[in-house]
Design an enzyme around this catalytic site. Structure first.
Site, PDB file in Angstrom:
ATOM      1  NE  ARG A 121      -3.666   1.345   0.847  1.00 49.45           N
ATOM      2  CZ  ARG A 121      -4.954   2.083   0.120  1.00 49.45           C
ATOM      3  NH1 ARG A 121      -4.804   1.961  -1.033  1.00 49.45           N
ATOM      4  NH2 ARG A 121      -5.727   3.132   0.361  1.00 49.45           N
ATOM      5  CB  THR A 410      -8.679  -2.157  -7.567  1.00 49.70           C
ATOM      6  OG1 THR A 410     -10.213  -3.313  -7.568  1.00 49.70           O
ATOM      7  CG2 THR A 410      -9.164  -1.318  -6.540  1.00 49.70           C
ATOM      8  CD  GLU A 430      -9.218   6.513  -5.123  1.00 48.30           C
ATOM      9  OE1 GLU A 430      -9.359   7.569  -5.716  1.00 48.30           O
ATOM     10  OE2 GLU A 430      -9.906   5.880  -4.460  1.00 48.30           O
ATOM     11  CG  ASP A 450      -8.291   5.422  -0.818  1.00 52.36           C
ATOM     12  OD1 ASP A 450      -9.357   5.871  -1.774  1.00 52.36           O
ATOM     13  OD2 ASP A 450      -7.470   4.080  -1.136  1.00 52.36           O
ATOM     14  CB  SER A 474      -7.146  -0.051   0.951  1.00 55.96           C
ATOM     15  OG  SER A 474      -7.548  -0.950   0.097  1.00 55.96           O
TER      16      SER A 474
END
Length: 486
Positions: A121, A410, A430, A450, A474
């Site tokens: 991430r 995604t 994203e 996010d 996420s």
């Protein structure tokens, strides 16, 4: 393969419900889980059911599938194929994922019967402040105003994550896995109807940089036509460098310098630095697992909320329908929707990067807690408003709910190799085309949107607030399901 974005907890639960609750629930799950997508529809192409005896993979574009299949055919491991697939997806599906973004990877090693979770991430820059997306009027910015430009870009993580898993379980050389994408970027590939449709959609957004315009648009600012041969020599050169020198070539040196420079010079300039890139590390984490009827379901831990949310929903459904979900579609859809609402209320309150905030994963998945949550559901009416619960050991009053947009953007790939190793990987930049900023042939993410746009409410901190080095929460939910024998 499927032509719509995948990877959210809702998409994962849709697949799980079909697998775990029987084919009759496909329509039920589709009804209950439908939600507006951030990308416009681009048609539905029915796919035949297929099976295989030795190895298999699924990804979002046939050219990516071909690259991964060739790796498996030559004896490569599941993670080898994942590297090849992701590099081609970066080229042919740039709106959804790529080396400018991040990923979560579940890897199952058949040799030692071990499942591991790898966190690639993105992270917030060291200079990030809690009021990053607060406007001059003191109010949270509109989502699209925050997305486009440099301010939304986090430190990319997908290459570090892939390299970490490949170093442990890969069989073929790293450099070899980049060759399909390099060849396609050099020789070109036909622009797909879906990519054309999305390019037409985002051209209405202000802030696309000139590199993106040159790559995908004609002089009149309309997308290049469907079927046009699209080449990306800059990406080919970038991939050659990374293939030869490893992920360090991305995170240090000229590529890192250009990434940081692009972010700082973009519209809505950001503060990502070369030091942020150089210090980025992917992390191995323990998967979250829980029983569902006769299966064990495993997913990603925080900073993804996907694994916990999927397990909460399934856990609540076990109490609501101990034997199986109702055969009547509306009744089943109602139970699924209510379970989701309860899980997402908990998610908004508690789920965030566990390196920064204590996340009560065990409490959220405790059977007695899920039983209490299930008891809130009534068969003949919906909850007025789903509220977060009080999982064991967690005072509810210490945290406030956040305010972050919820979008699906995604790509997902699933791979099993000839030795029984498996990869479930969800990757993303994203929003569609990320921050709309392109450097060296690839697009940069907008994952920092996010985070919650507000850091506190009524004097209470938000778990998913922005902090330096923190990973935004996420909804991505790569998932593996095991039978009683493992």
């Amino acid at each position: 393969m499927e032509d719509r974005p995948k990877g959210s907890v809702r998409a994962a639960l849709f697949c799980l419900l079909k697998a775990l609750c029987g084919p009759a629930l496909a329509l039920v799950a589709g009804l209950a889980l439908a939600q507006p997508a951030p990308e416009p529809a681009s048609g539905h192409d029915p796919k035949p059911l297929v099976s295989a005896q030795r190895y298999m993979l699924a990804a979002a574009h046939p050219l990516a599938v071909e690259a991964g299949y060739d790796v498996l055919r030559r004896g490569g491991a599941a993670i080898d194929a994942a590297v090849a697939v992701q590099m081609v997806l970066n080229l042919v599906e740039p709106q959804s994922s790529g080396i400018g973004g991040g990923a979560f990877i579940l890897h199952y090693s058949a040799g030692d019967s071990k499942l591991a979770a790898y966190d690639g991430r993105e992270t917030a820059p060291a200079a990030a402040r809690f009021d990053r997306f607060i406007g001059a009027d003191g109010q949270p910015q509109r989502f699209l105003d925050a997305v486009v430009g440099g301010k939304s870009v986090g430190t990319p993580g997908v290459l570090r994550a892939l390299e970490l898993v490949h170093a442990k379980y890969g069989k073929l050389p790293w450099a070899e896995l980049f060759q399909p994408a390099i060849r396609l970027a050099t020789e070109g590939f036909p622009l797909s109807p879906r990519l054309h449709r999305l390019l037409d959609w985002v051209r209405r957004l202000p802030g696309r940089d000139q590199a993106m315009r040159r790559m995908y648009y004609q002089d009149d600012d309309t997308p290049k036509p469907i079927g046009a041969l699209l080449k990306n020599p800059e990406l080919a050169e970038t991939l050659r460098t990374i293939a030869a020198r490893g992920a360090n070539a991305f995170y240090t040196g000229e590529i890192a310098r250009d990434i940081a420079g692009k972010v700082r010079a973009a519209i809505n300039p950001g503060d990502l630095s070369e030091t942020d890139l150089a210090q980025y590390r992917a992390k191995e984490r323990e998967p979250v697992c829980a029983p569902y009827r006769q299966w064990k379901v495993c997913g990603m831990p925080p900073p993804s909320s996907g694994g916990v949310a999927v397990l909460q929903v399934l856990g609540i459904l076990q109490y609501l329908a101990p034997d199986r979900l109702p055969s009547e579609a509306i009744a089943a859809a109602h139970l699924i929707a209510e379970a989701e609402r309860l899980a997402y209320a908990d998610r908004e309150r508690y789920l965030a990067d566990a390196d920064f905030v204590p996340v009560p994963v065990a409490g959220l998945l405790a059977p007695e807690y899920l039983a209490r949550r299930a008891a809130l559901v009534q068969a003949n009416r919906s909850l007025d408003r789903a509220q977060p619960g009080s999982p064991p050991g967690t005072p509810l009053a210490k945290l406030a709910d956040g305010a972050a947009p919820e979008l699906d953007s995604t790509s997902h790939l699933s791979i099993a190799d000839a030795e029984g190793n498996a990869v479930a990987m969800t990757s993303s930049i994203e929003f569609a085309f990320g921050s709309q900023q392109m450097v060296r042939g690839f697009l940069l993410n907008n994952q920092l949107t996010d985070f919650s746009f507000v850091a506190e409410q009524e004097g209470k901190p938000v778990a998913n607030r922005i902090e330096p080095g923190k990973r935004p929460r996420s909804a991505m939910a790569p998932t593996m399901v095991f039978d009683r024998d493992g």
